[in-house]
Design a protein around this motif. Sequence first.
Motif, PDB file in Angstrom:
ATOM      1  N   GLN A 374       0.826  -1.208   0.000  1.00 52.65           N
ATOM      2  CA  GLN A 374       0.000   0.000   0.000  1.00 52.65           C
ATOM      3  C   GLN A 374       0.856   1.252   0.000  1.00 52.65           C
ATOM      4  OE1 GLN A 374      -2.761  -0.577   3.189  1.00 52.65           O
ATOM      5  NE2 GLN A 374      -4.130  -1.777   1.866  1.00 52.65           N
ATOM      6  N   ARG A 375       1.893   1.197   0.849  1.00 47.35           N
ATOM      7  CA  ARG A 375       2.809   2.342   0.897  1.00 47.35           C
ATOM      8  C   ARG A 375       3.451   2.563  -0.467  1.00 47.35           C
ATOM      9  NH1 ARG A 375       4.404   0.328   5.789  1.00 47.35           N
ATOM     10  NH2 ARG A 375       6.201  -0.718   4.897  1.00 47.35           N
ATOM     11  N   ALA A 376       3.941   1.473  -1.058  1.00 44.70           N
ATOM     12  CA  ALA A 376       4.675   1.582  -2.330  1.00 44.70           C
ATOM     13  C   ALA A 376       3.754   2.047  -3.456  1.00 44.70           C
ATOM     14  CB  ALA A 376       5.305   0.239  -2.679  1.00 44.70           C
ATOM     15  N   LEU A 377       2.558   1.473  -3.500  1.00 45.07           N
ATOM     16  CA  LEU A 377       1.639   1.812  -4.603  1.00 45.07           C
ATOM     17  C   LEU A 377       1.015   3.187  -4.410  1.00 45.07           C
ATOM     18  CD1 LEU A 377       0.103  -1.739  -4.996  1.00 45.07           C
ATOM     19  CD2 LEU A 377       1.226  -0.474  -6.834  1.00 45.07           C
ATOM     20  N   GLY A 378       1.024   3.663  -3.156  1.00 51.76           N
ATOM     21  CA  GLY A 378       0.417   4.960  -2.879  1.00 51.76           C
ATOM     22  C   GLY A 378       1.348   6.133  -3.161  1.00 51.76           C
ATOM     23  N   ALA A 379       2.624   5.834  -3.415  1.00 51.68           N
ATOM     24  CA  ALA A 379       3.580   6.929  -3.660  1.00 51.68           C
ATOM     25  C   ALA A 379       3.148   7.713  -4.889  1.00 51.68           C
ATOM     26  CB  ALA A 379       4.975   6.352  -3.850  1.00 51.68           C
ATOM     27  N   THR A 380       3.125   9.019  -4.760  1.00 50.52           N
ATOM     28  CA  THR A 380       2.609   9.829  -5.869  1.00 50.52           C
ATOM     29  C   THR A 380       3.713  10.497  -6.677  1.00 50.52           C
ATOM     30  OG1 THR A 380       2.268  11.537  -4.217  1.00 50.52           O
ATOM     31  CG2 THR A 380       0.321  10.312  -4.945  1.00 50.52           C
TER      32      THR A 380
END
Length: 569
Positions: A374-380
């Motif tokens: 989630q952290r990785a995919l949430g990086a904008t």
Amino acid sequence: MSDAPLDGGEALLAACRDLGADYIFSSAGSEWAPVWEALARRAEADPGSGGPRYLDLTHETIAVAMATGYAMETGRVQVVLLHAGAGLLQGANAVHGALLTGVPMVVCSGESAGYGDGAGRDPGSQWYRNLSVVGGPQALAAPFTKWACAANDVSVLYGMVRRAGELAAQPPAGPVYVNTPVEVLLDEWRPAAAGPVPRAAGVVAADEDVAAAARLLAAAQRPVLAVESAGRDPAAFAALVELAELLAIPVVEPQSAVCTNFPRSHPLHQGSDLVALAADADLVVLLGCRSPWYPPSAKPGSATVLVIDEVPHRPYMAYQVLTADHYVSGAAAPTLRAIAARVRDLDAGAVEERRARLASAHAAADGARREAEQRALGATAGAVDPVAVAAALRDLLPADAVLVDETITHSRTIARHLMADQPGRYRYVQGGLGQGLGVALGVKLALGAERMTALTVGDGSWLYNPVLPGLMAAAQYGLPLLVVVFSNGAYRSMQMNHLRAYPEGAAVRTGNFLGVDLSAQPDAAAVATAAGAAGFTVASTGQLAPALEKAMTAVRGGQSAVVNVQLTR
Ligand SMILES: Cc1ncc(C[n+]2csc(CCOP(=O)(O)OP(=O)(O)O)c2C)c(N)n1
Ligand SMILES: [Mg+2]
């Protein structure tokens, strides 16, 4: 067909056919005119005739690595034709990879016996000027093959190649080498009657060893099982699930694991940290493991060690310390089934308590994995976290796709987040860098047009691959691949090595790291496009899924695609 006498080219082709080789993976050399002529003669006489299909490849690494990938999927012996000592040396890295992978393969290349002074057809002056190797090319091949020899007379050529193929398939399977001199290939051959090639015999575990293993497993309070490669055989994969469930034994795929061995989402899968789990175990089972911990003598804890393997002592390893207390030598699937059938007097209460404890440990690890994703995919903003790439591949690749992996510092991330649940889903490339593209092409050749084959590869590793010959073969033989380049702009692993040895050295003080910087590498997507593949560059997390989707659409349409992902680390 003309009634010209048969020659050594025909003998070699007959041996390939009788061995059941589906393909001859070849990289050209002037010794192969007799084989080319034999194939042309065969096609002229009967275009539909059976026998191995000949693949004209333009780099030895591609030829050998393709044979490795193909044999890995099928288990069947394949034949590779290279050129003299030069081609063998060029392909040597991949032949060594085949040895480590344990795939059956016959590698042939030639030399000259007469250098033009002998009777018969002219071999060509290049053999005198450039190509001789003192001691013969078999001396080059010997250290990284199971067996290496020269066929010095046409009368033994057929029999020697045939026996070489049988040897290659015998456990432990691996590459063998036959030197086929030009004059021998050109010589007249009189075939003799030969029966069919028998299947390689399996290794059957001794009954007393199976019984001892079953007793150890039933009595263990805190057992753990590590597995590196046994899951390559789908039957062994299934047998391991059954045995593990019967005993509620935690299964670990250590960093040395090379394929999918046990379903990642299974509650008994306990990740990759064997040292932590073995530290307070009373029984450690090493199933098909060659190097489960490091350094070799640092066996964690004081557990009894039970080694189960078709051939426990890997003959090609210079040094191997498994600290075994018990060996069971036998092919994995029947051995695991036999052990399961012999288990008696299990402490059912203890087994169920263990099962529950392991299930909650698995759930906790899985929760941590999801959070990381989630952290990785949430990086904008900025480059892409490798965790996001691995998770995206897991979610976007079709369920029956195969992922061939030639990454270095990202391989653990890929194995963890791919969550492979079926045998064959994940395959790590073994040996020196540069083989991934060829291995993936061989896998694709075996799987067929309907099955997606992906290659994940480090940017440094990608530079070692013969990209142009590989993409050419992909186009020529209808083997479109999805390639995902993990670009961190560096040989990151080399820097980590340097830091381990010199944590406070001059390179750290000054930032002057050598053997690391890849900032001058050409744009992988542009290179791919120039070579007829589709090329994509991913610079942010938001671009990742759309680029992978587009790339897979290209692959489904028959065109290879290279997705260059710029990573944060
Ligand atoms: C044929 C060959 N040459 C050199 C090496 C040494 N080597 C191991 S890892 C590595 C760097 C790989 O770089 P990359 O694929 O970018 O992975 P990263 O370290 O960045 O994760 C090198 C040069 C090797 N393994 N094989
Ligand atoms: Mg790199």
